[in-house]
Motif scaffolding. Structure first.
Motif, PDB file in Angstrom:
ATOM      1  N   THR A 331       0.840  -1.193   0.000  1.00  0.00           N
ATOM      2  CA  THR A 331       0.000   0.000   0.000  1.00  0.00           C
ATOM      3  C   THR A 331       0.877   1.246   0.000  1.00  0.00           C
ATOM      4  O   THR A 331       1.900   1.297   0.690  1.00  0.00           O
ATOM      5  N   PHE A 332       0.465   2.238  -0.761  1.00  0.00           N
ATOM      6  CA  PHE A 332       1.168   3.525  -0.832  1.00  0.00           C
ATOM      7  C   PHE A 332       0.278   4.586  -0.192  1.00  0.00           C
ATOM      8  O   PHE A 332      -0.936   4.602  -0.408  1.00  0.00           O
ATOM      9  N   GLN A 333       0.880   5.482   0.603  1.00  0.00           N
ATOM     10  CA  GLN A 333       0.083   6.457   1.345  1.00  0.00           C
ATOM     11  C   GLN A 333       0.714   7.850   1.316  1.00  0.00           C
ATOM     12  O   GLN A 333       1.933   8.000   1.422  1.00  0.00           O
ATOM     13  N   LEU A 334      -0.141   8.857   1.167  1.00  0.00           N
ATOM     14  CA  LEU A 334       0.231  10.260   1.324  1.00  0.00           C
ATOM     15  C   LEU A 334      -0.528  10.802   2.529  1.00  0.00           C
ATOM     16  O   LEU A 334      -1.726  10.525   2.681  1.00  0.00           O
ATOM     17  N   ALA A 335       0.145  11.572   3.392  1.00  0.00           N
ATOM     18  CA  ALA A 335      -0.514  12.048   4.612  1.00  0.00           C
ATOM     19  C   ALA A 335      -0.101  13.474   4.932  1.00  0.00           C
ATOM     20  O   ALA A 335       0.984  13.935   4.556  1.00  0.00           O
ATOM     21  N   MET A 336      -0.997  14.152   5.644  1.00  0.00           N
ATOM     22  CA  MET A 336      -0.734  15.512   6.112  1.00  0.00           C
ATOM     23  C   MET A 336      -1.251  15.643   7.534  1.00  0.00           C
ATOM     24  O   MET A 336      -2.348  15.176   7.851  1.00  0.00           O
ATOM     25  N   ASP A 337      -0.445  16.258   8.414  1.00  0.00           N
ATOM     26  CA  ASP A 337      -0.842  16.514   9.794  1.00  0.00           C
ATOM     27  C   ASP A 337      -0.623  17.984  10.110  1.00  0.00           C
ATOM     28  O   ASP A 337       0.410  18.561   9.737  1.00  0.00           O
ATOM     29  N   GLN A 338      -1.576  18.560  10.805  1.00  0.00           N
ATOM     30  CA  GLN A 338      -1.457  19.957  11.213  1.00  0.00           C
ATOM     31  C   GLN A 338      -1.983  20.084  12.635  1.00  0.00           C
ATOM     32  O   GLN A 338      -3.007  19.479  12.984  1.00  0.00           O
TER      33      GLN A 338
END
Length: 393
Positions: A331-338
């Motif tokens: 599985t490939f994942q892109l993530a963003m946290d703020q």
């Protein structure tokens, strides 16, 4: 002849050549549902999910009860790890073939993957009534019974913080299935905080004892609740709860509430009996059949010495993932946290990050080369442009 050639090329992993022949065949023989089904099976095997679904839908539009078309539709959901989507398809198959051990076995496997162990057990039992020597059904039944018997699990995690603090977390848990819907867990956590001399903070240890119950109310609701007592960084009786609701097969939401949880990161919080309350809301949605979108909002309220509010933190997470390989499962994942933190007092004894924004790219791979050996590998890259930080994990 061309169909045989396409099958041979595909099974010899010469997928591009086989695909070209299939593309010609479906145009040349549009009414042949077997050719469309063959093509869909190959597309599915090589991860061409959108094209595979189009071929499957074509077959089922021409013949809604087409055996192979329905089997491929169920397999499609299996590949995407959406077992609950397949139940309606399997019901249509079982209405036509109620004693087909192959269909029953696949249905039982999907029930097991969805966590519906008692329904899976009933289906495997039906398989063994029609095929008593089915070794795979026997093994699956044994695995369910083994998983549901009282069990003791252990876990050990070592974490090294950026300030040089080593956190050693040991967990011991005992699980017992009380009914087909209710499960009990008793958990003991031992957390050791080893601080460097530069912090001038004594090393500490936290002991935590938890009683947890989990109830599943098929098909939509799962509830988990627990109470725990901890000592070391203060002493308090706390509780937590989690509710998961499946609105549709491709949409679920989750609410988590924690009360008086020990706060030990940063380690300075342990010197003043730090604790926090948390509320978390999450939504997960499957989009375009193959992508999984997760959104999480987390609110935390921190306190020192059980007096007043030290500050609050509001965080937001979003990631989108897609399975890119079937074997091994990758599985490939892109993530963003703020996140942002605001102090409610002039006290600054526990340093917190006021603003942070991080992005990450990661991949996860799981395979089973042997029946007794499973491996899991994950790697990624994360960066924070606000603080000019970046690194691999």
């Amino acid at each position: 002849m061309h169909l045989i050639q396409a099958r041979i090329l595909s099974r010899k992993k010469l997928y591009p050549q086989g695909k070209k022949i299939y593309e010609k065949l479906v145009k040349q023989y549009p009414s042949s549902l077997d050719i469309h089904a063959d093509y869909a099976e190959i597309l599915l095997a090589y991860g061409e999910y959108e094209m595979a679904m189009k071929e499957i839908q074509y077959v089922l539009n021409q013949n809604p009860n087409h055996l192979r078309g329905l089997r491929l539709q169920a397999a499609f959901y299996d590949h995407l790890n959406l077992p609950s989507w397949s139940f309606t398809t399997y019901q249509r198959l079982l209405d036509q073939y109620p004693n087909d051990s192959g269909i029953l076995f696949d249905y039982a496997s999907q029930r097991s993957n969805a966590g519906h162990w008692h329904k899976a057990l009933n289906a495997y039992s039906h398989v063994l009534e029609t095929a008593p020597d089915n070794i795979y059904a026997l093994r699956a039944t044994h695995n369910i019974l083994r998983e549901r018997r009282p069990a003791i699990n252990t876990q050990f995690v070592l974490h090294e913080g950026s300030d040089g603090t080593n956190r050693i977390h040991q967990q011991y848990s005992w699980r017992k299935t009380l009914t087909k819907q209710l499960t009990f867990r008793g958990i003991i956590d031992a957390i050791s905080l080893q601080t460097p001399d530069t912090l001038s903070i004594d090393s500490n240890s936290i002991q935590q004892h938890t009683i947890e119950f989990q109830m599943e109310m098929y098909p939509h609701l799962q509830m988990t609740g627990g109470i725990f007592h901890y000592a070391g960084a203060g002493s308090e009786l706390s509780f937590y709860g989690k509710l998961i609701y499946h609105w549709m097969p491709d949409l679920e939401s989750q609410i988590v509430i924690l009360r008086q949880t020990p706060w030990f990161d940063p380690v300075q919080a342990t010197t003043d009996d730090g604790s926090y309350d948390e509320c978390q809301i999450a939504v997960a949605k499957t989009i375009l059949s193959t992508y999984r979108l997760n959104t999480i909002v987390v609110y935390r309220r921190y306190a020192l010495n059980r007096m007043g509010h030290y500050g609050k933190r509001l965080g937001w997470h979003m990631d989108i993932s897609r399975q890119v390989l079937i074997q091994p499962n990758t599985t490939f994942q892109l993530a963003m946290d703020q996140a942002s933190f605001s102090y409610n007092t002039e006290n600054r004894s526990v340093p917190m990050v006021p603003e942070e924004t991080t992005y990450s790219i990661s991949t996860y791979t799981q395979g089973q080369p042997l029946s007794s050996l499973t491996y899991v590998l994950s790697a990624g890259y994360r960066w924070d442009p606000r603080r000019s930080l970046a690194g691999f994990f």
